[in-house]
Design an enzyme around this catalytic site. Structure first.
Site, PDB file in Angstrom:
ATOM      1  CG  HIS A  54      -8.792  89.365 -25.076  1.00  0.00           C
ATOM      2  ND1 HIS A  54      -8.561  90.682 -25.403  1.00  0.00           N
ATOM      3  CD2 HIS A  54     -10.087  89.295 -24.682  1.00  0.00           C
ATOM      4  CE1 HIS A  54      -9.672  91.383 -25.221  1.00  0.00           C
ATOM      5  NE2 HIS A  54     -10.609  90.570 -24.771  1.00  0.00           N
ATOM      6  CD  GLU A  56      -3.989  88.957 -28.754  1.00  0.00           C
ATOM      7  OE1 GLU A  56      -4.067  89.754 -29.704  1.00  0.00           O
ATOM      8  OE2 GLU A  56      -4.984  88.632 -28.067  1.00  0.00           O
ATOM      9  CB  CYS A  82      -7.442  94.420 -26.997  1.00  0.00           C
ATOM     10  SG  CYS A  82      -6.858  93.755 -25.426  1.00  0.00           S
ATOM     11  CB  CYS A  92      -3.806  91.644 -25.738  1.00  0.00           C
ATOM     12  SG  CYS A  92      -5.055  90.460 -25.169  1.00  0.00           S
TER      13      CYS A  92
END
Length: 150
Positions: A54, A56, A82, A92
């Site tokens: 992801h 981040e 998330c 995240c």
């Protein structure tokens, strides 16, 4: 950071999200970590290093967790971090909470398309993280994900 600086960094994060390899079951997201001095510390985008990373997570992985600049840094993400995830042990939201970062700026909240009830913003705020939503840039961030939202 001023509102104008937040907008400028979010526009850059939106540009990063355009680099994401398209995926049917995942959003295209860009993230940037900016120090208190206004300098970029790291950036990342979804699927930058592998099919499951992801934005981040990618940006945070580029800095040591004990980097003293993180305590005053802002993390910009085009989508709410998330709060539920199948591909990794930590979300995240959890990664942000494990870092010294105390300020997060997002463009839009995660819709219930892939996760029924994302609570990233609420979770961060409950842990005294300042979360700013730049709703005026939400449509630009969503447009990168038109393939999922149409």
């Amino acid at each position: 950071m001023t509102h104008a600086e937040d907008v400028t960094w979010m526009e850059r994060a939106i540009e990063l999200s355009r680099k994401c390899p398209p995926a049917e079951g995942a959003f295209s997201v860009g993230a940037i970590i900016v120090g208190a001095d206004g300098e970029e510390l790291a950036h990342g985008y979804s699927r930058e290093t592998d099919a499951h990373v992801h934005a981040e997570e990618s940006a945070l992985a580029k800095l040591p967790v004990d980097d003293p600049r993180l305590a005053d840094a802002t993390l910009y993400s085009t989508l709410e971090p998330c709060s539920e995830r199948k591909s990794r042990p930590l979300t995240c939201t959890q990664l942000i909470l494990r870092s010294p970062i105390r300020r997060v700026v997002i463009a839009w909240r995660e819709p219930s398309l892939l996760v029924a009830d994302c609570v990233g913003v609420e979770t961060l705020r409950s842990e005294a993280i300042e979360v700013v939503e730049l709703a005026g840039l939400a449509n630009r961030a969503r447009a990168v994900n038109a393939h999922l939202l149409s």
